[in-house]
Write a protein that holds these residues in place. Structure first.
Motif, PDB file in Angstrom:
ATOM      1  N   ASP A   1      -0.762  -0.213   5.063  1.00  0.00           N
ATOM      2  CA  ASP A   1      -1.091  -0.496   3.871  1.00  0.00           C
ATOM      3  C   ASP A   1      -0.501  -1.633   3.242  1.00  0.00           C
ATOM      4  O   ASP A   1       0.594  -2.227   3.637  1.00  0.00           O
TER       5      ASP A   1
ATOM      6  N   ILE B   1      -4.975  -1.041   5.222  1.00  0.00           N
ATOM      7  CA  ILE B   1      -5.695  -0.009   5.426  1.00  0.00           C
ATOM      8  C   ILE B   1      -6.538   0.804   4.366  1.00  0.00           C
ATOM      9  O   ILE B   1      -7.789   1.257   4.417  1.00  0.00           O
TER      10      ILE B   1
ATOM     11  N   ILE C   1     -10.426   6.932  10.091  1.00  0.00           N
ATOM     12  CA  ILE C   1      -9.038   7.106  10.678  1.00  0.00           C
ATOM     13  C   ILE C   1      -8.992   8.213  11.646  1.00  0.00           C
ATOM     14  O   ILE C   1      -9.419   9.512  11.603  1.00  0.00           O
TER      15      ILE C   1
ATOM     16  N   ASP D   1      -2.513   8.864  11.451  1.00  0.00           N
ATOM     17  CA  ASP D   1      -1.985   8.495  10.223  1.00  0.00           C
ATOM     18  C   ASP D   1      -0.531   9.063  10.164  1.00  0.00           C
ATOM     19  O   ASP D   1      -0.061  10.070  10.137  1.00  0.00           O
TER      20      ASP D   1
END
Length: 337
Positions: A190, A193, A204, A207
């Motif tokens: 991030d 993402i 996804i 994760d």
């Protein structure tokens, strides 16, 4: 008049305190390397800088941002930076190469890396095994995003060369690579993402931003971003290392209580990728990944070692002394304001 007098006194005292701390450290001017500073993986570094915590410790820190974690490690080995905020696994990998690199504080408990496929490929690519022959974007070859893919490939029975790995950088370029169809899947962090999710561009598969996702993959915590140095620098500059540890620990405690709004207001606007609300959402999605105490326990060290030995046959677990990868002595002496 009294208020004005107090303000004048404060203006004289605080610079003096900063000067005193600067005089106390061996190397007040130093350089930290990082591979993708805008990524939430390295958020504690940006916060320590923007909140003024380095300066509070009497340090004048210059940050050099490289294309990936592997490049910042190379800069440390080459002597162009004094320290690195990078992946903990580098301390293990370099020990095998007889380079004594040690972390002093953990910034991330979990990798925070997400593996996702392009939405229009999701019907064909439903698992890691289905990525055989695919073009996979990573921040840079050799970086933590690449290493995680190698680990996933090994678990799925694939070979390292069963797919093409493409360096897509750490910002808007990685988003564009997915939008343009230049890659079929991505291993990234991030806010990239969350930006791709907001565009409904990905699905996804893995994760590691959360406790659940990390434990499902590794069976426990797996340390990610840390502050590390050459052991020779630590020995020569213990007060400087302590000052940096103090600043990062203070940052972790600030981050523990900070709201998404406070975080977004502190980082540079370009980190938002054009969408402040999205950045706040991305931070919230990655929040569990940050360390709250800066420590790395033995179980976490072993988890990281297992990841590396599963992906690199040259690394012999029996030859690695995990006690030399993390020096907790500075963390034990942290004093916060």
């Amino acid at each position: 008049m009294k208020i004005r007098t107090l303000l004048l006194a404060a203006s004289l005292i605080f610079p003096a305190l900063g000067a005193a701390r600067a005089a106390d450290v061996e190397k007040p001017d130093l350089t930290i390397g990082v591979g993708g500073k805008p990524l939430l993986y390295y958020l504690p570094l940006t916060l320590a800088e923007r909140l003024g915590y380095f300066k509070d410790e009497g340090l004048n820190v210059e940050i050099n941002d490289f294309g990936g974690g592997a490049k910042s490690l190379q800069a440390l080995i080459g002597g162009s930076v004094d320290a690195v905020t990078g992946a903990y696994e580098h301390t293990i990998r370099m020990q095998q190469k007889r380079q004594d690199i040690r972390a002093v504080i953990d910034l991330g408990r979990y990798p925070g890396i997400v593996v996702a496929v392009r939405k229009d490929e999701a019907d064909k690519i439903k698992s890691i095994a289905d990525l055989k022959g695919a073009k996979i974007g990573v921040t840079a070859p050799g970086s933590s995003t690449y290493i995680l893919m190698q680990y996933l490939f090994a678990k799925a029975g694939l070979k390292p060369d069963d797919a093409s790995f493409i360096g897509v950088g750490s910002g808007a370029s990685s988003v564009a690579a997915m939008q343009k169809g230049e890659i079929d899947a991505i291993s990234h962090l991030d806010p990239v993402i969350s930006k791709l999710e907001s565009l409904d561009a990905i699905k996804i598969l893995v994760d590691t931003r959360t406790t659940e996702g990390t434990e499902t993959l590794f069976g426990g915590m797996n340390p990610a971003a840390v502050l590390y140095f050459k052991e020779s620098f630590i020995k020569a500059n213990p007060k400087t290392v302590q000052a940096l540890t103090n600043a990062f620990y203070r940052t972790l405690k600030w981050l523990e209580k900070a709201t998404p709004e406070q975080v977004a207001a502190t980082v540079p606007e370009e980190y938002w990728l054009g969408d402040k609300a999205l950045y706040m959402k991305a931070f919230e999605a990655s929040r569990q990944a940050y360390s709250t105490d800066g420590n790395i326990d033995e179980a976490s060290m072993k988890s990281a070692l297992n990841l590396i030995t599963a992906t690199d046959p040259e690394i012999e677990a029996s030859a690695i002394d995990l006690s030399k990868t993390f020096d907790g002595s500075f963390l034990s002496k942290v004093k916060t304001p």
